[in-house]
Design a protein around this motif. Structure first.
Motif, short mmCIF file in Angstrom:
data_model
loop_
_atom_site.label_atom_id
_atom_site.label_comp_id
_atom_site.label_asym_id
_atom_site.label_seq_id
_atom_site.Cartn_x
_atom_site.Cartn_y
_atom_site.Cartn_z
N MET A 1 -60.87 23.21 49.93
CA MET A 1 -60.74 23.50 48.51
C MET A 1 -62.02 23.05 47.81
O MET A 1 -62.52 21.97 48.08
N LYS A 2 -62.53 23.88 46.92
CA LYS A 2 -63.72 23.54 46.15
C LYS A 2 -63.31 23.05 44.77
O LYS A 2 -62.44 23.64 44.12
N LEU A 3 -63.94 21.93 44.36
CA LEU A 3 -63.70 21.38 43.03
C LEU A 3 -65.03 20.99 42.39
O LEU A 3 -65.93 20.50 43.07
N ARG A 4 -65.09 21.19 41.09
CA ARG A 4 -66.23 20.67 40.33
C ARG A 4 -66.09 19.15 40.32
O ARG A 4 -64.97 18.64 40.16
N PRO A 5 -67.18 18.41 40.43
CA PRO A 5 -67.09 16.95 40.41
C PRO A 5 -66.39 16.40 39.16
O PRO A 5 -65.56 15.49 39.27
N HIS A 6 -66.66 16.95 37.99
CA HIS A 6 -66.03 16.40 36.79
C HIS A 6 -64.52 16.68 36.76
O HIS A 6 -63.77 15.96 36.10
N HIS A 7 -64.05 17.65 37.50
CA HIS A 7 -62.61 17.91 37.55
C HIS A 7 -61.85 16.77 38.23
O HIS A 7 -60.65 16.61 38.00
N LEU A 8 -62.54 15.97 39.02
CA LEU A 8 -61.90 14.79 39.60
C LEU A 8 -61.47 13.83 38.49
O LEU A 8 -60.46 13.14 38.61
N LEU A 9 -62.20 13.82 37.39
CA LEU A 9 -61.81 13.02 36.23
C LEU A 9 -60.68 13.71 35.46
O LEU A 9 -59.68 13.08 35.11
N CYS A 10 -60.82 15.00 35.22
CA CYS A 10 -59.81 15.75 34.47
C CYS A 10 -58.43 15.63 35.13
O CYS A 10 -57.43 15.44 34.44
N ILE A 11 -58.41 15.72 36.44
CA ILE A 11 -57.15 15.63 37.18
C ILE A 11 -56.48 14.28 36.93
O ILE A 11 -55.28 14.21 36.72
N GLY A 12 -57.27 13.22 36.93
CA GLY A 12 -56.71 11.89 36.75
C GLY A 12 -56.11 11.64 35.38
O GLY A 12 -55.24 10.78 35.23
N PHE A 13 -56.55 12.38 34.39
CA PHE A 13 -56.06 12.18 33.02
C PHE A 13 -55.14 13.29 32.54
O PHE A 13 -54.65 13.25 31.42
N PHE A 14 -54.91 14.28 33.36
CA PHE A 14 -54.10 15.43 32.95
C PHE A 14 -52.69 14.99 32.59
O PHE A 14 -52.04 14.24 33.33
N GLU A 15 -52.21 15.47 31.45
CA GLU A 15 -50.86 15.10 31.00
C GLU A 15 -50.06 16.31 30.52
O GLU A 15 -49.14 16.16 29.74
N GLY A 16 -50.41 17.47 31.00
CA GLY A 16 -49.64 18.66 30.64
C GLY A 16 -50.12 19.35 29.39
O GLY A 16 -49.43 20.21 28.86
N LYS A 17 -51.31 18.99 28.92
CA LYS A 17 -51.90 19.69 27.79
C LYS A 17 -52.98 20.60 28.37
O LYS A 17 -53.58 20.31 29.40
N GLY A 18 -53.22 21.70 27.68
CA GLY A 18 -54.23 22.61 28.21
C GLY A 18 -54.50 23.74 27.26
O GLY A 18 -54.02 23.77 26.14
N TYR A 19 -55.26 24.68 27.76
CA TYR A 19 -55.66 25.80 26.95
C TYR A 19 -54.51 26.76 26.68
O TYR A 19 -54.49 27.45 25.67
N SER A 20 -53.55 26.82 27.61
CA SER A 20 -52.44 27.74 27.48
C SER A 20 -51.33 27.28 28.43
O SER A 20 -51.59 26.50 29.35
N ARG A 29 -49.86 22.82 39.42
CA ARG A 29 -49.76 23.22 40.84
C ARG A 29 -50.93 22.68 41.67
O ARG A 29 -50.73 22.19 42.78
N ILE A 30 -52.13 22.75 41.13
CA ILE A 30 -53.30 22.26 41.86
C ILE A 30 -53.19 20.76 42.10
O ILE A 30 -53.43 20.27 43.21
N ILE A 31 -52.81 20.01 41.08
CA ILE A 31 -52.67 18.56 41.22
C ILE A 31 -51.60 18.22 42.24
O ILE A 31 -51.80 17.34 43.09
N ALA A 32 -50.47 18.90 42.20
CA ALA A 32 -49.41 18.64 43.17
C ALA A 32 -49.90 18.91 44.59
O ALA A 32 -49.64 18.11 45.50
N TYR A 33 -50.61 19.98 44.77
CA TYR A 33 -51.15 20.31 46.09
C TYR A 33 -52.11 19.22 46.56
O TYR A 33 -52.03 18.75 47.71
N LEU A 34 -53.01 18.79 45.71
CA LEU A 34 -53.97 17.75 46.08
C LEU A 34 -53.27 16.45 46.46
O LEU A 34 -53.62 15.82 47.45
N GLU A 35 -52.28 16.07 45.67
CA GLU A 35 -51.60 14.80 45.91
C GLU A 35 -50.68 14.86 47.12
O GLU A 35 -50.53 13.87 47.82
N GLN A 36 -50.08 15.99 47.38
CA GLN A 36 -49.14 16.10 48.49
C GLN A 36 -49.81 16.34 49.83
O GLN A 36 -49.32 15.87 50.85
N THR A 37 -50.93 17.05 49.84
CA THR A 37 -51.54 17.41 51.12
C THR A 37 -52.83 16.66 51.41
O THR A 37 -53.29 16.68 52.55
#
Length: 124
Positions: A1-20, A29-37
């Motif tokens: 899986m490819k990730l932008r380096p700064h997204h490693l920060l975004c993932i850690g602070f994500f709380e269900g807010k977003g653009y849409s 879904r992406i966070i769940a996949y990363l944490e589970q696998t």
């Protein structure tokens, strides 16, 4: 899986807010996949799997490319990493926490991000 380096920060602070709602669902879904696998993650300074649902990503090109590239390069520099490095997700997450969050470097990395007010509230 490819990730932008700064997204490693975004993932850690994500709380269900977003653009849409679609972006929030995609990010969840992406966070769940990363944490589970705990997959190997390759760092990229281009649009990644998270960007696919972002309204600022048009035909694989970020409308705010200059700003997010600056965030990516700051994360890489702080963490002693390079674009193209591939490491297990948990190791990358821990490294970013140790080199950026624990050393109070977050505002220097992405303090002008429109979501920074969300991130600075939390002590994760």
């Amino acid at each position: 899986m490819k990730l932008r380096p700064h997204h490693l920060l975004c993932i850690g602070f994500f709380e269900g807010k977003g653009y849409s709602p679609a972006f929030v669902q995609h990010m969840t879904r992406i966070i769940a996949y990363l944490e589970q696998t705990a997959p190997p993650v390759t760092l990229t300074c281009a649009c990644d799997v998270i960007c696919q649902a972002c309204p600022h990503c048009r035909d694989g090109i970020c409308e705010t490319a200059e700003k997010v590239l600056r965030y990516d390069k700051a994360v890489l520099s702080c963490c002693g990493l390079q674009e193209g490095d591939t490491l297990p997700y948990p190791l990358l997450r821990e490294h970013v926490a140790a080199e950026i969050l624990a050393k109070h470097r977050l505002s220097g990395v992405c303090g002008d991000c429109s979501w920074f007010s969300v991130c600075r509230q939390y002590k994760k």
